[in-house]
Design an enzyme around this catalytic site. Structure first.
Site, PDB file in Angstrom:
ATOM      1  CG  ASP A  20      14.403  -4.821  -1.904  1.00 24.78           C
ATOM      2  OD1 ASP A  20      13.203  -4.592  -1.658  1.00 24.78           O
ATOM      3  OD2 ASP A  20      14.905  -5.957  -1.824  1.00 24.78           O
ATOM      4  CG  ASN A  68       6.468  -3.991  -7.267  1.00 22.83           C
ATOM      5  OD1 ASN A  68       7.249  -3.079  -7.534  1.00 22.83           O
ATOM      6  ND2 ASN A  68       6.836  -5.050  -6.564  1.00 22.83           N
TER       7      ASN A  68
END
Length: 251
Positions: A20, A68
């Protein structure tokens, strides 16, 4: 530490990483988000190499979640192209180092070109006996469990199993990565402290390590720090980062 074997046995067998912070790292540098994703590939190289030196059995990298797809279309397209480029450029190196590559997730939504690259990469490295690298792409923990439930329901309907035969072990056998150890260490970068629908079943007993580092900043020393934390938390051995690094040259 009584001996190096006890130390080695205390290492995590399966490390999962939520990579991340690529976009935020790029923004902090005044660069577009895709710049962060490209730099993140370098962090993958360093981390995989370090884990392999340590003798870790499996590593699962959360590359692209099923959520996503909600990102801007341009960014998703660039991520898909980057995935193809990395598969093309890296798979021969992985094969040379005896590493096995697998892609887990619902790949049916990817382009035919990307699906072909995935199959080629998996086939090339399938017989390798070193560390297994799972790339979680269009993956979600809920999806994984749902697919296992559907497979078991179909077997029950066809009379292959009885409903009362279904237990935790049988569900585990129908999940992705069923042949690998369950995750014992989760690492998430960028300071976020959540698991984001990642390997919900397989991380039931994992130790969770959260670091403020953005993923492009993560390197061998970062992994050593996480593994040292794991050993001291799990085994109470009081080991040091230097001892973990020493294992890399001993493997």
């Amino acid at each position: 530490m009584q001996n190096s074997q006890a130390f080695s046995d205390s290492l995590p067998k399966h490390i999962a990483i939520i990579m991340d912070g690529n976009g935020r790292w790029a923004k902090s540098k005044g660069k577009p988000r895709v710049f962060g994703h490209k730099k993140g590939v370098n962090a993958v190289r360093k981390t995989v190499a370090a884990a392999s030196k340590l003798g870790i059995k499996a590593m699962t990298l959360f590359a692209f979640s099923s959520e996503n797809w909600r990102r801007p279309e341009e960014e998703v397209g660039l991520l898909m192209e980057l995935f193809i480029t990395v598969l093309s450029s890296e798979v021969k190196k992985l094969h040379k180092n005896n590493l096995q590559l697998r892609v887990i997730g619902d790949t049916s939504r990817f382009s035919e070109r990307l699906q072909k690259k995935i199959v080629e990469a998996e086939n090339l490295t399938a017989s390798n006996t070193g560390m297994v690298i799972n790339i979680a792409a269009n993956y979600g923990g809920k999806w994984d469990i749902t697919e296992a439930a559907k497979a078991l329901a179909l077997k029950a309907r066809n009379g292959e199993i009885r409903v009362e035969d279904i237990n935790e072990q049988l569900i585990t056998e129908h999940l992705t990565m069923a042949d690998l150890p369950e995750v014992d260490l989760l690492i998430r970068t960028s300071g976020e402290c959540r698991i984001s629908n990642f390997m919900l079943w397989q991380m039931a007993y994992a130790e969770m390590y959260f670091t403020p580092e953005f993923w492009p900043e993560f390197d061998e020393d970062s992994l050593v720090e996480a593994v040292t934390w794991f050993i001291n938390r799990e085994r109470r051995f009081g080991c040091t980062g230097e001892q973990v690094k020493a294992l890399m040259t001993a493997q």
